[in-house]
Design a protein around this motif. Structure first.
Motif, mmCIF file in Angstrom:
data_model
loop_
_atom_site.group_PDB
_atom_site.id
_atom_site.type_symbol
_atom_site.label_atom_id
_atom_site.label_comp_id
_atom_site.label_asym_id
_atom_site.label_seq_id
_atom_site.Cartn_x
_atom_site.Cartn_y
_atom_site.Cartn_z
ATOM 1 N N THR A 21 1.354 -1.631 0.206
ATOM 2 C CA THR A 21 0.120 -0.100 -0.097
ATOM 3 C C THR A 21 1.150 1.056 0.488
ATOM 4 O O THR A 21 0.521 2.685 -0.655
ATOM 5 N N LYS A 53 -7.983 -1.518 3.154
ATOM 6 C CA LYS A 53 -7.379 0.015 3.771
ATOM 7 C C LYS A 53 -8.141 1.354 3.748
ATOM 8 O O LYS A 53 -8.330 1.470 2.133
ATOM 9 N N LEU A 86 -3.400 -8.921 -8.705
ATOM 10 C CA LEU A 86 -1.149 -8.624 -8.217
ATOM 11 C C LEU A 86 -0.605 -9.310 -9.156
ATOM 12 O O LEU A 86 0.089 -9.368 -9.987
ATOM 13 N N ARG A 103 8.597 -8.907 8.825
ATOM 14 C CA ARG A 103 9.450 -8.354 9.960
ATOM 15 C C ARG A 103 9.224 -9.218 10.870
ATOM 16 O O ARG A 103 10.835 -9.673 12.260
ATOM 17 N N THR A 132 13.336 -8.112 6.588
ATOM 18 C CA THR A 132 13.307 -6.710 6.404
ATOM 19 C C THR A 132 15.354 -6.630 8.068
ATOM 20 O O THR A 132 15.151 -7.990 8.404
ATOM 21 N N SER A 141 3.885 1.484 8.423
ATOM 22 C CA SER A 141 3.048 2.293 7.658
ATOM 23 C C SER A 141 2.225 3.560 8.790
ATOM 24 O O SER A 141 2.039 4.819 8.937
ATOM 25 N N SER A 142 1.538 2.405 9.398
ATOM 26 C CA SER A 142 0.340 2.888 10.005
ATOM 27 C C SER A 142 1.069 3.790 11.315
ATOM 28 O O SER A 142 0.405 5.220 12.243
HETATM 29 N N1 COA Z 1 9.285 -2.694 6.848
HETATM 30 C C1 COA Z 1 8.181 -1.148 7.569
HETATM 31 N N2 COA Z 1 6.672 -1.826 7.162
HETATM 32 C C2 COA Z 1 6.943 -2.724 7.236
HETATM 33 C C3 COA Z 1 7.329 -3.858 6.329
HETATM 34 C C4 COA Z 1 9.346 -3.150 5.978
HETATM 35 N N3 COA Z 1 10.129 -4.037 5.272
HETATM 36 N N4 COA Z 1 6.709 -4.583 5.407
HETATM 37 C C5 COA Z 1 5.310 -4.318 5.321
HETATM 38 N N5 COA Z 1 5.618 -3.339 6.564
HETATM 39 C C6 COA Z 1 4.237 -2.964 6.543
HETATM 40 C C7 COA Z 1 3.869 -1.781 5.806
HETATM 41 O O1 COA Z 1 3.835 -0.421 6.058
HETATM 42 C C8 COA Z 1 2.049 -1.730 6.206
HETATM 43 O O2 COA Z 1 1.484 -1.064 7.411
HETATM 44 P P1 COA Z 1 0.100 -0.709 7.385
HETATM 45 O O3 COA Z 1 -0.354 -1.786 7.297
HETATM 46 O O4 COA Z 1 0.810 0.370 8.722
HETATM 47 O O5 COA Z 1 -0.195 0.106 6.351
HETATM 48 C C9 COA Z 1 2.087 -3.949 6.454
HETATM 49 O O6 COA Z 1 3.342 -3.547 6.779
HETATM 50 C C10 COA Z 1 1.941 -4.084 5.524
HETATM 51 O O7 COA Z 1 1.205 -4.046 4.216
HETATM 52 P P2 COA Z 1 2.178 -3.549 3.164
HETATM 53 O O8 COA Z 1 3.860 -4.933 2.898
HETATM 54 O O9 COA Z 1 1.583 -2.379 2.196
HETATM 55 O O10 COA Z 1 0.833 -4.710 2.143
HETATM 56 P P3 COA Z 1 -0.345 -4.929 2.273
HETATM 57 O O11 COA Z 1 -1.168 -5.680 2.790
HETATM 58 O O12 COA Z 1 -1.134 -3.599 2.769
HETATM 59 O O13 COA Z 1 -0.494 -4.961 1.193
HETATM 60 C C11 COA Z 1 -1.225 -6.178 -1.648
HETATM 61 C C12 COA Z 1 -0.758 -6.107 0.521
HETATM 62 C C13 COA Z 1 -1.526 -4.967 -1.716
HETATM 63 C C14 COA Z 1 0.228 -6.340 -1.690
HETATM 64 C C15 COA Z 1 -2.508 -7.009 -0.939
HETATM 65 O O14 COA Z 1 -3.661 -6.245 -0.936
HETATM 66 C C16 COA Z 1 -2.757 -7.227 -3.310
HETATM 67 O O15 COA Z 1 -1.928 -7.810 -3.800
HETATM 68 N N6 COA Z 1 -3.518 -6.012 -2.957
HETATM 69 C C17 COA Z 1 -3.735 -6.283 -4.911
HETATM 70 C C18 COA Z 1 -5.087 -7.376 -4.689
HETATM 71 C C19 COA Z 1 -5.152 -9.212 -5.434
HETATM 72 O O16 COA Z 1 -4.093 -9.040 -5.843
HETATM 73 N N7 COA Z 1 -5.582 -9.434 -3.989
HETATM 74 C C20 COA Z 1 -5.409 -11.105 -4.277
HETATM 75 C C21 COA Z 1 -4.661 -11.420 -2.804
HETATM 76 S S1 COA Z 1 -4.690 -12.909 -2.966
#
Ligand code: COA
Length: 174
Positions: A21, A53, A86, A103, A132, A141-142
């Protein structure tokens, strides 16, 4: 039992997508991108929709913040958006892998589910998990947005230009 080796064809360029995201991109995400670049020729950072989200920044703002992080690596790091599935995006872009950062153990359940569902939809795209860097394991991010919203100093946890955007966004809200 005789083992018959399966040797997949080597593609000329190895491409991975790194979805998230990115609301906003953090040093933790950048750490994963840099690790990805040691394994793949090219990493496509994809701003994707997580339907559960409600982001603070618009998609275009998130893309802009990511692009500003890589002014010199434009040929190895690309930023894009995806609104559909995706894995379909990864497949059509010729990516062999989806990179996800881990993480802590708490990330595992969700990541496991996501990876298996993605594999069920498209078997040709593998999920690769990268650890990580230790200093980023507690950030998300949150938590960064929450600290910034209440006037906390988040410098060092996000790039300077992201820090500035957070400051401006929360000043507007006051
Ligand atoms: N360092 C710091 N924070 C990290 C991190 C890292 N290395 N890796 C993950 N995070 C945090 C992110 O900041 C995020 O925090 P938040 O929840 O506070 O915003 C959280 O961990 C996980 O988020 P992120 O890695 O952004 O993943 P997501 O869960 O938001 O994204 C998608 C998931 C977008 C990849 C998934 O929903 C997707 O593939 N969507 C497309 C549609 C699709 O194909 N859907 C079917 C999926 S089966």
């Amino acid at each position: 039992m005789t083992y018959t080796p399966f040797i997949p064809e080597k593609t000329s360029e190895s491409v991975a997508v790194y979805p998230g995201t990115f609301d906003p991109i953090t040093m933790g995400h950048l750490d994963i991108i840099n690790r990805g670049l040691t394994l793949f020729d090219r990493v496509i950072v994809v701003v994707a929709v997580n339907s559960s989200k409600e982001p603070l920044f618009k998609v275009e703002e998130r893309v802009e913040m990511i692009r500003e992080c890589f002014p010199d690596d434009a040929d190895r790091v690309e930023t894009d958006t995806v609104s559909g599935l995706l894995v379909d995006y990864a497949y059509t872009r010729g990516a062999k892998a989806i990179i996800r950062g881990l993480r802590a153990v708490s990330d595992f359940d969700y990541e496991f589910q996501l990876a298996l569902m993605n594999r069920r939809i498209e078997r040709e795209v593998e999920t690769v998990f990268l650890m990580t860097g230790f200093r980023w394991i507690y950030i998300s991010s949150s938590i960064i947005k929450d600290a910034a919203r209440h006037g906390g100093d988040v410098s060092g946890l996000v790039p300077d230009h992201v820090c500035e955007r957070l400051r401006q966004r929360f000043m507007q809200g006051r």
